[in-house]
Design a protein around this motif. Structure first.
Motif, PDB file in Angstrom:
ATOM      1  N   HIS A  70       0.855  -1.187   0.000  1.00 27.96           N
ATOM      2  CA  HIS A  70       0.000   0.000   0.000  1.00 27.96           C
ATOM      3  C   HIS A  70       0.897   1.245   0.000  1.00 27.96           C
ATOM      4  O   HIS A  70       1.826   1.322   0.797  1.00 27.96           O
ATOM      5  CB  HIS A  70      -0.910   0.014   1.231  1.00 27.96           C
ATOM      6  CG  HIS A  70      -1.979   1.054   1.140  1.00 27.96           C
ATOM      7  ND1 HIS A  70      -1.721   2.392   1.307  1.00 27.96           N
ATOM      8  CD2 HIS A  70      -3.294   0.970   0.857  1.00 27.96           C
ATOM      9  CE1 HIS A  70      -2.852   3.077   1.154  1.00 27.96           C
ATOM     10  NE2 HIS A  70      -3.814   2.240   0.883  1.00 27.96           N
ATOM     11  N   LEU A  99      -3.352  11.821   4.803  1.00 28.63           N
ATOM     12  CA  LEU A  99      -4.403  10.937   5.293  1.00 28.63           C
ATOM     13  C   LEU A  99      -4.778  11.350   6.705  1.00 28.63           C
ATOM     14  O   LEU A  99      -3.989  11.995   7.397  1.00 28.63           O
ATOM     15  CB  LEU A  99      -3.914   9.485   5.310  1.00 28.63           C
ATOM     16  CG  LEU A  99      -3.546   8.845   3.971  1.00 28.63           C
ATOM     17  CD1 LEU A  99      -2.900   7.495   4.191  1.00 28.63           C
ATOM     18  CD2 LEU A  99      -4.769   8.711   3.077  1.00 28.63           C
ATOM     19  N   GLN A 116      -5.607  11.114  10.697  1.00 27.35           N
ATOM     20  CA  GLN A 116      -4.817  10.534  11.785  1.00 27.35           C
ATOM     21  C   GLN A 116      -5.209   9.085  12.043  1.00 27.35           C
ATOM     22  O   GLN A 116      -4.347   8.225  12.260  1.00 27.35           O
ATOM     23  CB  GLN A 116      -5.003  11.395  13.044  1.00 27.35           C
ATOM     24  CG  GLN A 116      -4.206  10.924  14.248  1.00 27.35           C
ATOM     25  CD  GLN A 116      -5.059  10.077  15.185  1.00 27.35           C
ATOM     26  OE1 GLN A 116      -6.244  10.342  15.355  1.00 27.35           O
ATOM     27  NE2 GLN A 116      -4.464   9.062  15.780  1.00 27.35           N
ATOM     28  N   ALA A 117      -6.486   8.830  12.024  1.00 27.45           N
ATOM     29  CA  ALA A 117      -6.950   7.466  12.301  1.00 27.45           C
ATOM     30  C   ALA A 117      -6.437   6.485  11.253  1.00 27.45           C
ATOM     31  O   ALA A 117      -6.082   5.346  11.580  1.00 27.45           O
ATOM     32  CB  ALA A 117      -8.472   7.438  12.342  1.00 27.45           C
ATOM     33  N   THR A 118      -6.383   6.956  10.032  1.00 25.43           N
ATOM     34  CA  THR A 118      -5.931   6.081   8.945  1.00 25.43           C
ATOM     35  C   THR A 118      -4.449   5.761   9.079  1.00 25.43           C
ATOM     36  O   THR A 118      -4.023   4.614   8.922  1.00 25.43           O
ATOM     37  CB  THR A 118      -6.203   6.739   7.581  1.00 25.43           C
ATOM     38  OG1 THR A 118      -7.569   7.112   7.526  1.00 25.43           O
ATOM     39  CG2 THR A 118      -5.891   5.782   6.452  1.00 25.43           C
ATOM     40  N   VAL A 119      -3.682   6.799   9.393  1.00 29.77           N
ATOM     41  CA  VAL A 119      -2.246   6.593   9.582  1.00 29.77           C
ATOM     42  C   VAL A 119      -2.007   5.616  10.732  1.00 29.77           C
ATOM     43  O   VAL A 119      -1.203   4.680  10.632  1.00 29.77           O
ATOM     44  CB  VAL A 119      -1.535   7.929   9.859  1.00 29.77           C
ATOM     45  CG1 VAL A 119      -0.077   7.694  10.217  1.00 29.77           C
ATOM     46  CG2 VAL A 119      -1.653   8.844   8.651  1.00 29.77           C
ATOM     47  N   SER A 120      -2.736   5.819  11.791  1.00 29.34           N
ATOM     48  CA  SER A 120      -2.590   4.954  12.953  1.00 29.34           C
ATOM     49  C   SER A 120      -2.897   3.501  12.597  1.00 29.34           C
ATOM     50  O   SER A 120      -2.250   2.575  13.081  1.00 29.34           O
ATOM     51  CB  SER A 120      -3.532   5.438  14.058  1.00 29.34           C
ATOM     52  OG  SER A 120      -3.130   4.967  15.315  1.00 29.34           O
ATOM     53  N   GLN A 121      -3.874   3.341  11.732  1.00 31.21           N
ATOM     54  CA  GLN A 121      -4.241   1.989  11.309  1.00 31.21           C
ATOM     55  C   GLN A 121      -3.120   1.345  10.506  1.00 31.21           C
ATOM     56  O   GLN A 121      -2.824   0.157  10.689  1.00 31.21           O
ATOM     57  CB  GLN A 121      -5.506   2.081  10.466  1.00 31.21           C
ATOM     58  CG  GLN A 121      -6.452   0.920  10.607  1.00 31.21           C
ATOM     59  CD  GLN A 121      -7.795   1.216   9.954  1.00 31.21           C
ATOM     60  OE1 GLN A 121      -8.789   1.418  10.607  1.00 31.21           O
ATOM     61  NE2 GLN A 121      -7.804   1.275   8.633  1.00 31.21           N
ATOM     62  N   HIS A 122      -2.519   2.105   9.611  1.00 30.82           N
ATOM     63  CA  HIS A 122      -1.407   1.567   8.829  1.00 30.82           C
ATOM     64  C   HIS A 122      -0.220   1.237   9.732  1.00 30.82           C
ATOM     65  O   HIS A 122       0.455   0.221   9.547  1.00 30.82           O
ATOM     66  CB  HIS A 122      -0.980   2.567   7.758  1.00 30.82           C
ATOM     67  CG  HIS A 122      -1.889   2.599   6.568  1.00 30.82           C
ATOM     68  ND1 HIS A 122      -2.101   1.501   5.764  1.00 30.82           N
ATOM     69  CD2 HIS A 122      -2.648   3.592   6.049  1.00 30.82           C
ATOM     70  CE1 HIS A 122      -2.946   1.832   4.796  1.00 30.82           C
ATOM     71  NE2 HIS A 122      -3.303   3.085   4.945  1.00 30.82           N
ATOM     72  N   THR A 149      -8.189   3.063  -2.151  1.00 32.30           N
ATOM     73  CA  THR A 149      -6.861   3.577  -1.859  1.00 32.30           C
ATOM     74  C   THR A 149      -6.706   4.913  -2.572  1.00 32.30           C
ATOM     75  O   THR A 149      -7.002   5.031  -3.760  1.00 32.30           O
ATOM     76  CB  THR A 149      -5.787   2.599  -2.343  1.00 32.30           C
ATOM     77  OG1 THR A 149      -5.894   1.391  -1.619  1.00 32.30           O
ATOM     78  CG2 THR A 149      -4.408   3.199  -2.129  1.00 32.30           C
ATOM     79  N   LYS A 150      -6.247   5.921  -1.846  1.00 32.04           N
ATOM     80  CA  LYS A 150      -6.111   7.251  -2.433  1.00 32.04           C
ATOM     81  C   LYS A 150      -4.805   7.349  -3.216  1.00 32.04           C
ATOM     82  O   LYS A 150      -3.873   8.049  -2.817  1.00 32.04           O
ATOM     83  CB  LYS A 150      -6.153   8.303  -1.332  1.00 32.04           C
ATOM     84  CG  LYS A 150      -7.482   8.358  -0.611  1.00 32.04           C
ATOM     85  CD  LYS A 150      -7.447   9.296   0.592  1.00 32.04           C
ATOM     86  CE  LYS A 150      -7.469  10.744   0.176  1.00 32.04           C
ATOM     87  NZ  LYS A 150      -7.466  11.656   1.354  1.00 32.04           N
TER      88      LYS A 150
END
Lengths: 109, 109
Positions: A25, A52, A54-60, B4-5
């Motif tokens: 990804h 992205l 914050q929540a998305t980054v944290s997920q990654h 996916t962005k």
DNA sequence: AATTCTCATCGTATATTTACGATTGAATCG
DNA sequence: CGATTCAATCGTAAATATACGATGAGAATT
């Protein structure tokens, strides 16, 4: 994505797939590149760099931690993410192994 | 998996992610390993080797073709899959580049 | 022409991924 | 203590992935 039938493959094949998923990804690629290049590895910095939420980054980051490539250290009030050198070397070795052999082009002739 | 962005990342990051996706499933790892090792690259052989249904194998092959790692040649009544040497070298170079640098462990100290 | 063989594609069920807003938890600061 | 800051987690919507049976397309064989 539906259930991957992991049981029917070898441990190594599954491990390769997991390590590849870490890079599968663009956001995770960007995270890893950033950690390799910059000294800063604070979560907040990554959130600023990546376009992205914050929540998305944290997920990654969580995913990368699960795979083992990263580990996070709490450094109040921040959290600092580092590349796990052991796993990184494992990945390096595994991908090196795959790409090592010269290709047999002697196919479909 | 949700969208996916891709637009917000660089072409290279997206390309790395795509190439990594090729290896991000154990079945595709097995396919690639088989093609690297065996001379046979006939679709039917892969179906026998892999513990998956023919339709599923065909789907994985299609994905690998889309990424560019494989190309298929019709060789009636069979279809023969080969690794695309150009793309393979591209992948080799890209992964080599990522894993090249020695890790800065000077993080979170 | 009918059968067979090989592989792609369709249709579909189910699980997982991606993304984000909102909330929570933990810790520092005023 | 109350307010703020940082990051994880929850909950959720939408897209995509995985897997398979069934069907279709193309060529060779009978």
């Amino acid at each position: 994505m539906g259930v991957t039938k992991t049981q029917v493959f070898t441990d190594k094949q599954n491990r390769i797939a997991d390590l590849a998923k870490a890079l599968a990804h663009p956001a995770r690629v960007a995270i890893i590149q950033h950690l390799l290049k910059e000294k800063s590895c604070v979560c907040g910095d990554l959130v600023e760099v990546l376009p992205l939420a914050q929540a998305t980054v944290s997920q990654h980051l969580k995913e990368l931690k699960n795979i083992g490539i990263l580990h996070g250290e709490i450094n109040p009030p921040r959290v600092c993410y580092c590349i796990n050198e052991t796993v990184w070397q494992e990945a390096k070795a595994i991908f090196g192994e795959i790409f090592e052999p010269d290709i047999e082009v002697a196919c479909c002739k």
